[in-house]
Design a protein around this motif. Structure first.
Motif, short mmCIF file in Angstrom:
data_model
loop_
_atom_site.label_atom_id
_atom_site.label_comp_id
_atom_site.label_asym_id
_atom_site.label_seq_id
_atom_site.Cartn_x
_atom_site.Cartn_y
_atom_site.Cartn_z
N ASN A 18 0.82 -1.21 0.00
CA ASN A 18 0.00 0.00 0.00
C ASN A 18 0.85 1.25 0.00
O ASN A 18 0.51 2.26 -0.63
N THR A 19 1.97 1.21 0.71
CA THR A 19 2.84 2.40 0.75
C THR A 19 3.45 2.67 -0.63
O THR A 19 3.45 3.82 -1.09
N ILE A 20 3.89 1.64 -1.27
CA ILE A 20 4.46 1.82 -2.62
C ILE A 20 3.40 2.28 -3.60
O ILE A 20 3.61 3.18 -4.43
N ARG A 24 3.24 5.88 -5.64
CA ARG A 24 3.17 5.92 -7.10
C ARG A 24 1.96 6.72 -7.57
O ARG A 24 2.03 7.47 -8.54
N ARG A 25 0.80 6.55 -6.88
CA ARG A 25 -0.40 7.30 -7.29
C ARG A 25 -0.24 8.80 -7.06
O ARG A 25 -0.71 9.62 -7.84
N LYS A 26 0.42 9.15 -5.96
CA LYS A 26 0.65 10.57 -5.72
C LYS A 26 1.55 11.18 -6.78
O LYS A 26 1.34 12.31 -7.21
N GLY A 29 -0.59 11.32 -9.91
CA GLY A 29 -1.81 12.13 -9.80
C GLY A 29 -3.09 11.35 -10.04
O GLY A 29 -4.09 11.91 -10.53
N ARG A 30 -3.15 10.07 -9.69
CA ARG A 30 -4.35 9.25 -9.88
C ARG A 30 -5.05 9.07 -8.54
O ARG A 30 -4.40 8.81 -7.53
N PRO A 31 -6.42 9.15 -8.53
CA PRO A 31 -7.18 8.93 -7.27
C PRO A 31 -7.23 7.45 -6.93
O PRO A 31 -7.10 6.59 -7.78
N ARG A 32 -7.43 7.10 -5.67
CA ARG A 32 -7.50 5.72 -5.22
C ARG A 32 -8.90 5.17 -5.52
O ARG A 32 -9.91 5.82 -5.31
#
Length: 372
Positions: A18-20, A24-26, A29-32
């Motif tokens: 989850n941390t990785i 990567r999403r941050k 710029g992708r929402p969860r």
């Protein structure tokens, strides 16, 4: 205990994943997604079933079998029994018979030695070996055959290369082979001395001496051993066989004489004659006259000889003299024109004499057959 460790590992893995993924999403710029958010909520819920204790049981100890030793003497005895000299002494001792059974090894110098003889030099001329390699071969030949004129054999190998074609001895251009010899002679070291001339000039000097040696035609040949020991009771068949051998030998001598004349003419055109005689390299007029002296005498004398082979040799040299004449010299041109007319007249006379001689030989041959 094993179940608690597996759960702990699973939690650690989920946290790492989850941390990785969050990092990567941050960055991207992708929402969860909602599904991942719900799974995270479930996994992050506190689990009351897990109990942690600070008291950790020690791991089980498996006893290893031990060897009981009564005294240090036993250790020494055991090690001595493993590598005792009496067990391997026969294989470790050097055998005196081995050295006597092995033959002595040849030295590397004898293993890679190459004999540089006339056939080897002839192949070098035929295959166009590069000048430095050919010069090295010639130098090894001179070392193996020391004499005041060590390059005489090299020039003979050059002659054999020019005459290598068995079907037609005059099919090869001697200029090509003389050029190879001249290019190789430019790499001669001062240790190569031929008739008092050393270094690069030794090659042209050796060629000039061999040309002078073979420039004279000798029609008289020694009789063969069969002819010397023949008696009056010898059969006609033996006489005809000896005569055919004599004719074949005389024909080969004529080919060789013409071939040397062709080499003479090529050397004159390449400017190789007279190189080994001049002291002053800047005196071009003296070098020109010296290089043509032998050629002029041979061309003027051969035209008056009775044998046809001398006429052919003389005309070959005369053609080279005309090609290398000084342009604009009217006296020299008129002299050569007159000499050419003399050659033309002598050729008609020689052909008539040859026809008469041929008829005489045929009549004599038929008379011998009639008597048999």
């Amino acid at each position: 205990m094993e179940e608690s460790e597996s759960r702990f590992r699973e939690q650690i893995y989920n946290w790492f994943k989850n941390t990785i993924g969050r990092t990567r999403r941050k960055l991207e710029g992708r929402p969860r997604s909602s599904k991942k958010a719900s799974e995270k909520a479930v996994s992050s819920a506190p689990n009351t079933d897990l109990t942690w204790s600070a008291n950790v049981s020690p791991p089980p100890i498996i006893p290893y079998p031990s060897v009981e030793v009564d005294s240090p003497v036993a250790i020494t005895t055991t090690q001595t029994a493993i590598i005792t000299p009496t067990q391997y002494g026969s294989s470790l001792q050097p055998d005196n018979n081995i050295s006597s059974s092995i033959p002595p090894t040849a030295s590397p110098h004898h293993a890679i030695s190459i004999s540089f003889d006339k056939p080897t030099l002839r192949e070098g001329f035929l295959h166009g070996v590069d000048p430095p390699t050919l010069a090295s071969m010639i130098q090894n030949f001179t070392i193996s055959n020391p004499s005041p004129t060590p390059l005489a054999g090299v020039v003979d190998a050059l002659f054999e290369a020019v005459s290598a074609d068995s079907n037609n001895s005059f099919s090869r251009d001697p200029h090509v082979y003389l050029r190879r010899f001249y290019d190789a002679s430019t790499y001669f070291s001062p240790s190569i001395v031929h008739a008092g001339v050393s270094g690069p000039l030794a090659g042209p000097r050796a060629l000039q001496m061999q040309i002078r040696k073979y420039s004279t035609w000798n029609p008289n040949t020694s009789s063969s051993p069969a002819r010397r020991h023949s008696t009056q009771s010898s059969s006609v068949t033996t006489s005809i066989t000896d005569e055919m051998q004599r004719i074949a030998s005389d024909r080969q001598r004529r080919r060789d004489h013409i071939q040397w004349a062709r080499i003479h003419a090529a050397a004159l055109e390449l400017g190789m004659l007279g190189m080994g005689n001049i002291r002053d390299a800047d005196n071009n007029g003296y070098a020109y006259a010296t290089g043509r002296m032998l050629s002029e005498m041979m061309a003027r004398d051969a035209v008056w000889e009775t044998d046809e082979v001398e006429w052919v040799a003389g005309i070959c040299i005369l053609r080279a003299l005309i090609r290398t004449a000084i342009r604009g010299d009217r006296r020299q041109r008129d002299d050569y024109d007159e000499l050419l007319r003399t050659y033309e007249g002598r050729w008609k006379e020689i052909k008539d004499e040859t026809r008469q001689a041929l008829v005489t030989v045929k009549v004599s041959f038929y008379l011998v057959l009639d008597r048999s």
